[in-house]
Design a protein around this motif. Structure first.
Motif, mmCIF file in Angstrom:
data_model
loop_
_atom_site.group_PDB
_atom_site.id
_atom_site.type_symbol
_atom_site.label_atom_id
_atom_site.label_comp_id
_atom_site.label_asym_id
_atom_site.label_seq_id
_atom_site.Cartn_x
_atom_site.Cartn_y
_atom_site.Cartn_z
ATOM 1 N N ARG A 106 -2.951 -63.851 -92.337
ATOM 2 C CA ARG A 106 -2.193 -62.675 -91.893
ATOM 3 C C ARG A 106 -3.004 -61.831 -90.915
ATOM 4 O O ARG A 106 -2.484 -61.366 -89.902
ATOM 5 C CB ARG A 106 -1.788 -61.814 -93.089
ATOM 6 C CG ARG A 106 -0.672 -62.379 -93.924
ATOM 7 C CD ARG A 106 -0.095 -61.359 -94.905
ATOM 8 N NE ARG A 106 -0.858 -60.140 -95.088
ATOM 9 C CZ ARG A 106 -1.698 -59.902 -96.107
ATOM 10 N NH1 ARG A 106 -1.865 -60.786 -97.050
ATOM 11 N NH2 ARG A 106 -2.350 -58.765 -96.196
ATOM 12 N N LEU A 107 -4.294 -61.630 -91.200
ATOM 13 C CA LEU A 107 -5.118 -60.775 -90.350
ATOM 14 C C LEU A 107 -5.468 -61.441 -89.024
ATOM 15 O O LEU A 107 -5.623 -60.761 -88.011
ATOM 16 C CB LEU A 107 -6.382 -60.344 -91.098
ATOM 17 C CG LEU A 107 -6.127 -59.461 -92.323
ATOM 18 C CD1 LEU A 107 -7.441 -59.125 -93.013
ATOM 19 C CD2 LEU A 107 -5.365 -58.204 -91.947
ATOM 20 N N ARG A 108 -5.590 -62.759 -89.024
ATOM 21 C CA ARG A 108 -5.821 -63.469 -87.759
ATOM 22 C C ARG A 108 -4.658 -63.248 -86.794
ATOM 23 O O ARG A 108 -4.856 -63.171 -85.591
ATOM 24 C CB ARG A 108 -6.044 -64.956 -88.005
ATOM 25 C CG ARG A 108 -7.438 -65.274 -88.492
ATOM 26 C CD ARG A 108 -7.628 -66.775 -88.657
ATOM 27 N NE ARG A 108 -9.005 -67.079 -88.969
ATOM 28 C CZ ARG A 108 -9.382 -67.918 -89.923
ATOM 29 N NH1 ARG A 108 -8.471 -68.548 -90.656
ATOM 30 N NH2 ARG A 108 -10.654 -68.144 -90.147
ATOM 31 N N CYS A 128 -16.061 -63.291 -97.282
ATOM 32 C CA CYS A 128 -16.360 -63.456 -95.868
ATOM 33 C C CYS A 128 -16.367 -62.106 -95.189
ATOM 34 O O CYS A 128 -15.921 -61.105 -95.756
ATOM 35 C CB CYS A 128 -15.333 -64.374 -95.201
ATOM 36 S SG CYS A 128 -13.664 -63.677 -95.119
ATOM 37 N N TYR A 129 -16.878 -62.100 -93.968
ATOM 38 C CA TYR A 129 -16.770 -60.945 -93.078
ATOM 39 C C TYR A 129 -15.854 -61.333 -91.939
ATOM 40 O O TYR A 129 -15.861 -62.480 -91.478
ATOM 41 C CB TYR A 129 -18.124 -60.564 -92.493
ATOM 42 C CG TYR A 129 -19.092 -59.886 -93.438
ATOM 43 C CD1 TYR A 129 -18.701 -59.387 -94.673
ATOM 44 C CD2 TYR A 129 -20.409 -59.732 -93.067
ATOM 45 C CE1 TYR A 129 -19.601 -58.764 -95.514
ATOM 46 C CE2 TYR A 129 -21.322 -59.099 -93.899
ATOM 47 C CZ TYR A 129 -20.913 -58.615 -95.120
ATOM 48 O OH TYR A 129 -21.809 -57.997 -95.943
ATOM 49 N N ILE A 130 -15.077 -60.354 -91.477
ATOM 50 C CA ILE A 130 -14.250 -60.546 -90.295
ATOM 51 C C ILE A 130 -14.488 -59.371 -89.352
ATOM 52 O O ILE A 130 -14.955 -58.309 -89.774
ATOM 53 C CB ILE A 130 -12.740 -60.631 -90.632
ATOM 54 C CG1 ILE A 130 -12.253 -59.344 -91.308
ATOM 55 C CG2 ILE A 130 -12.436 -61.846 -91.484
ATOM 56 C CD1 ILE A 130 -10.751 -59.242 -91.461
ATOM 57 N N ARG A 131 -14.178 -59.591 -88.089
ATOM 58 C CA ARG A 131 -14.121 -58.501 -87.116
ATOM 59 C C ARG A 131 -12.651 -58.194 -86.923
ATOM 60 O O ARG A 131 -11.865 -59.049 -86.534
ATOM 61 C CB ARG A 131 -14.754 -58.897 -85.782
ATOM 62 C CG ARG A 131 -16.256 -59.047 -85.834
ATOM 63 C CD ARG A 131 -16.946 -57.720 -85.726
ATOM 64 N NE ARG A 131 -18.400 -57.915 -85.790
ATOM 65 C CZ ARG A 131 -19.241 -56.921 -85.878
ATOM 66 N NH1 ARG A 131 -18.804 -55.673 -85.900
ATOM 67 N NH2 ARG A 131 -20.530 -57.148 -85.941
ATOM 68 N N GLY A 132 -12.271 -56.955 -87.215
ATOM 69 C CA GLY A 132 -10.893 -56.520 -87.067
ATOM 70 C C GLY A 132 -10.667 -55.870 -85.725
ATOM 71 O O GLY A 132 -11.383 -56.169 -84.754
#
Length: 145
Positions: A106-108, A128-132
């Motif tokens: 969803r966030l991708r 995990c870590y993501i860059r938003g």
């Protein structure tokens, strides 16, 4: 007197609506939006005359909040959004989700990018870590078991 609670974490953004949409997709609820300005606000922050548009986002359990701020005056003076994980200062917010794979999908769709990979920590978490939006670093964890 003992500490009662942590009220919120503040994040400064350029595009408030994109940030609101991202955190809504993550599962936070928009609690309210307001313009913060006036002499009292400048006394609190030490910035003097200021004008800031804010949005308060609340976790579904109601215990945690993120205050998203877009400074109109004075202008933003520094940019730490793309700092690596080992940079000094505030780093990231970590959220627990039901399904990390579904959340990432969803966030991708909202532009999030995985920083490394989804890893398993013992039999306790997948995380995990993501860059938003705007490069904001967000941690996501799924409890196992």
């Amino acid at each position: 007197m003992a500490l009662k609670r942590m009220d919120n974490i503040g994040i400064v953004v350029e595009d408030l609506e994109v940030a609101i949409d991202f955190f809504r997709e993550l599962g936070l609820e928009l609690e309210g939006q307001a313009m913060i300005e006036g002499e009292w606000a400048g006394r609190v922050t030490g910035l003097g005359d200021q004008r800031v548009e804010i949005a308060m986002m609340r976790t579904p359990d109601g215990h945690s909040r993120i205050e998203l701020s877009r400074f109109l005056m004075p202008p933003v003076v520094a940019d730490h959004r793309n700092a690596p994980v080992n940079a000094l200062g505030y780093l990231r917010a970590m959220f627990t989700v039901d399904d990390i794979d579904e959340t990432l999908e969803r966030l991708r769709a909202r532009g999030a990018q995985l920083v490394g990979e989804v890893v398993r920590y013992k039999d306790v978490y997948r995380l995990c870590y993501i860059r938003g939006p705007e490069g904001l670093l967000i941690g996501i964890a799924q409890e196992l078991g």
